[in-house]
Motif scaffolding. Structure first.
Motif, short mmCIF file in Angstrom:
data_model
loop_
_atom_site.label_atom_id
_atom_site.label_comp_id
_atom_site.label_asym_id
_atom_site.label_seq_id
_atom_site.Cartn_x
_atom_site.Cartn_y
_atom_site.Cartn_z
N ALA A 28 83.80 34.74 -15.92
CA ALA A 28 83.98 33.35 -16.49
C ALA A 28 85.54 33.32 -17.03
O ALA A 28 86.06 32.31 -16.83
N GLY A 29 85.74 33.98 -18.07
CA GLY A 29 87.28 34.08 -18.54
C GLY A 29 88.24 34.19 -17.64
O GLY A 29 89.20 33.21 -17.52
N VAL A 30 88.30 35.10 -16.52
CA VAL A 30 89.27 35.17 -15.66
C VAL A 30 89.30 33.86 -14.55
O VAL A 30 90.22 33.37 -14.59
N GLN A 65 66.50 31.07 -12.70
CA GLN A 65 66.96 29.79 -13.64
C GLN A 65 67.60 30.40 -14.80
O GLN A 65 68.62 29.95 -15.15
N GLU A 66 67.04 31.88 -15.45
CA GLU A 66 67.75 32.25 -16.57
C GLU A 66 69.21 32.50 -16.39
O GLU A 66 70.07 32.56 -17.11
N GLN A 67 69.24 33.47 -15.42
CA GLN A 67 70.73 33.83 -14.80
C GLN A 67 71.80 32.53 -14.59
O GLN A 67 72.66 32.84 -14.97
N ILE A 68 71.35 31.37 -14.02
CA ILE A 68 72.12 30.53 -14.01
C ILE A 68 72.58 29.74 -15.27
O ILE A 68 73.69 29.63 -15.40
N LYS A 69 71.61 29.80 -16.25
CA LYS A 69 71.74 29.41 -17.59
C LYS A 69 72.66 30.42 -18.14
O LYS A 69 73.68 29.99 -18.79
N GLU A 70 72.76 31.79 -17.89
CA GLU A 70 73.55 32.59 -18.41
C GLU A 70 75.04 32.43 -17.88
O GLU A 70 76.05 32.69 -18.60
N VAL A 71 75.07 32.27 -16.55
CA VAL A 71 76.41 32.04 -16.29
C VAL A 71 77.14 30.52 -16.93
O VAL A 71 78.35 30.58 -17.31
N ALA A 72 76.30 29.55 -17.22
CA ALA A 72 76.73 28.26 -17.65
C ALA A 72 77.12 28.57 -18.98
O ALA A 72 78.32 28.04 -19.58
N ARG A 73 76.42 29.30 -19.85
CA ARG A 73 76.43 29.90 -21.14
C ARG A 73 77.98 30.49 -21.31
O ARG A 73 78.68 30.36 -22.12
N SER A 74 77.98 31.25 -20.33
CA SER A 74 79.44 32.37 -20.22
C SER A 74 80.57 31.31 -20.21
O SER A 74 81.61 31.78 -20.93
N ASN A 76 80.84 28.13 -20.90
CA ASN A 76 81.16 27.69 -22.04
C ASN A 76 81.66 28.30 -23.30
O ASN A 76 82.65 27.88 -24.07
N ILE A 77 81.03 29.63 -23.45
CA ILE A 77 81.66 30.51 -24.59
C ILE A 77 82.98 30.71 -24.17
O ILE A 77 83.87 30.76 -25.24
N MET A 78 83.64 31.10 -23.15
CA MET A 78 84.71 31.73 -22.87
C MET A 78 85.57 30.16 -22.74
O MET A 78 86.73 30.40 -23.47
N ALA A 79 85.33 29.06 -22.37
CA ALA A 79 85.95 28.00 -22.46
C ALA A 79 86.37 27.46 -23.94
O ALA A 79 87.39 27.25 -24.28
N ASP A 80 85.56 27.79 -24.78
CA ASP A 80 85.59 27.43 -26.08
C ASP A 80 86.58 28.46 -26.91
O ASP A 80 87.04 28.07 -27.92
N HIS A 81 86.71 29.62 -26.34
CA HIS A 81 87.33 30.66 -27.18
C HIS A 81 88.70 30.91 -26.58
O HIS A 81 89.61 31.66 -27.14
N LEU A 82 88.94 30.44 -25.46
CA LEU A 82 90.56 30.59 -24.87
C LEU A 82 91.36 29.70 -25.69
O LEU A 82 90.94 28.62 -26.16
N PRO A 83 92.63 30.19 -25.80
CA PRO A 83 93.59 29.25 -26.83
C PRO A 83 93.98 28.00 -26.12
O PRO A 83 95.30 27.73 -26.69
#
Length: 149
Positions: A28-30, A65-74, A76-83
């Motif tokens: 997700a970060g890349v 469904q849980e894996q898809i939610k995990e991808v979406a969560r990933s 959002n986490i990376m988008a919130d933490h990138l500068p």
């Protein structure tokens, strides 16, 4: 400023992630970095044609469904933490790319219906009417303008 306690908290959260979660957090970060660069430096038509080429799935893949939610969560986490700021469009584009082998995903772009004093647009990804990423407050209504399958 990042403190030692904050770093320890991040490390603990990293250790608690599953292998799938760790892998998708890095992906997700890349992906977000590449999408941000593409949207910033390329004309939109060029970005769109290249993005379309890379998001063609190879074979249908069924994630839970849980894996898809995990991808979406990933994402959002990376988008919130990138500068830099990553709003709904880069997040939705990242989800569409990372889940490109998942059948039935549609990237939607719409405008807020009840706004008269300004223009507010939003992007989200859904499958069969269920929002995967880009959820919004129930009081806001959006008119779909464009669907990108």
């Amino acid at each position: 400023m990042i403190t030692v306690d904050k770093l320890a908290g991040y490390w603990q959260k990293w250790k608690d992630l599953s292998t799938f979660g760790k892998w998708y957090l890095l992906k997700a970060g890349v992906t977000l970095l590449v999408i941000k660069a593409g949207l910033t430096f390329l004309p939109f038509q060029t970005f769109r044609s290249r993005y379309s080429r890379y998001t063609r799935g190879t074979a249908p893949e069924r994630l839970t469904q849980e894996q898809i939610k995990e991808v979406a969560r990933s994402i959002n986490i990376m988008a919130d933490h990138l500068p830099f700021q990553l709003l709904c469009l880069p997040r939705a584009l990242a989800a569409k790319y990372l889940l490109r082998n998942e059948p039935g995903l549609v990237l939607q772009i719409g405008v807020e219906l009840d706004r008269v004093d300004s223009f507010e647009a939003h992007a989200w990804v859904e499958r069969a009417g269920e929002i995967i990423i880009g959820d919004w407050n129930e009081t806001i209504r959006y008119q779909r303008l464009w669907s990108w399958e």
